[in-house]
Write a protein that holds these residues in place. Structure first.
Motif, PDB file in Angstrom:
ATOM      1  N   LEU A 181       0.828  -1.211   0.000  1.00 54.40           N
ATOM      2  CA  LEU A 181       0.000   0.000   0.000  1.00 54.40           C
ATOM      3  C   LEU A 181       0.862   1.261   0.000  1.00 54.40           C
ATOM      4  O   LEU A 181       0.509   2.259  -0.630  1.00 54.40           O
ATOM      5  N   LEU A 200       0.396   5.849  -0.350  1.00 57.06           N
ATOM      6  CA  LEU A 200      -0.492   6.099   0.787  1.00 57.06           C
ATOM      7  C   LEU A 200       0.320   6.438   2.030  1.00 57.06           C
ATOM      8  O   LEU A 200       1.404   5.895   2.239  1.00 57.06           O
ATOM      9  N   GLU A 248      -3.480   6.686   6.081  1.00 57.56           N
ATOM     10  CA  GLU A 248      -4.359   6.095   5.067  1.00 57.56           C
ATOM     11  C   GLU A 248      -4.289   4.568   5.087  1.00 57.56           C
ATOM     12  O   GLU A 248      -5.308   3.891   4.973  1.00 57.56           O
ATOM     13  N   ARG A 271      -7.350   1.923   6.091  1.00 54.36           N
ATOM     14  CA  ARG A 271      -7.676   0.815   5.182  1.00 54.36           C
ATOM     15  C   ARG A 271      -7.606  -0.536   5.873  1.00 54.36           C
ATOM     16  O   ARG A 271      -8.405  -1.423   5.601  1.00 54.36           O
ATOM     17  N   THR A 288     -10.422   3.698  -3.417  1.00 51.44           N
ATOM     18  CA  THR A 288     -10.344   4.885  -2.566  1.00 51.44           C
ATOM     19  C   THR A 288     -10.913   4.608  -1.180  1.00 51.44           C
ATOM     20  O   THR A 288     -11.751   3.729  -1.004  1.00 51.44           O
ATOM     21  N   ILE A 289     -10.443   5.396  -0.226  1.00 55.32           N
ATOM     22  CA  ILE A 289     -10.925   5.288   1.155  1.00 55.32           C
ATOM     23  C   ILE A 289     -12.258   6.019   1.233  1.00 55.32           C
ATOM     24  O   ILE A 289     -12.401   7.119   0.725  1.00 55.32           O
TER      25      ILE A 289
END
Length: 81
Positions: free
Chosen positions: A20, A25, A29, A33, A79-80
């Motif tokens: 990630l 990120l 973030e 996730r 996307t978050i």
């Protein structure tokens, strides 16, 4: 002096996190996730950096990609929300 260990042994969680991170990120973030604390993400990143003997996060990502320790990505991660 050569930096970077050519055969670091990464845990599955470390691989998941650095995968990630290679998307760019932040620790926050990644933490959102994976539903873990940002300080836990930072600790995993630091452990990988120490195992690979790299100078910083950017050097670590470049080292991991160059040595095929994380897969190169084509699409961006979801996307978050």
């Amino acid at each position: 002096m050569v930096l970077g260990s050519t055969n670091p042994s990464l845990t599955s969680r470390e691989r998941e996190i650095v995968s990630l991170v290679t998307y760019g990120l932040s620790a926050k973030e990644v933490a959102i996730r994976l539903s873990i604390a940002p300080c836990t993400v930072e600790r995993h990143i630091e452990n990988v950096r120490l195992k690979t003997r790299t100078r910083n996060r950017a050097h670590m990502v470049a080292f991991l990609l160059f040595n095929g320790l994380v897969a190169e990505h084509n699409p961006a991660p979801p996307t978050i929300q």
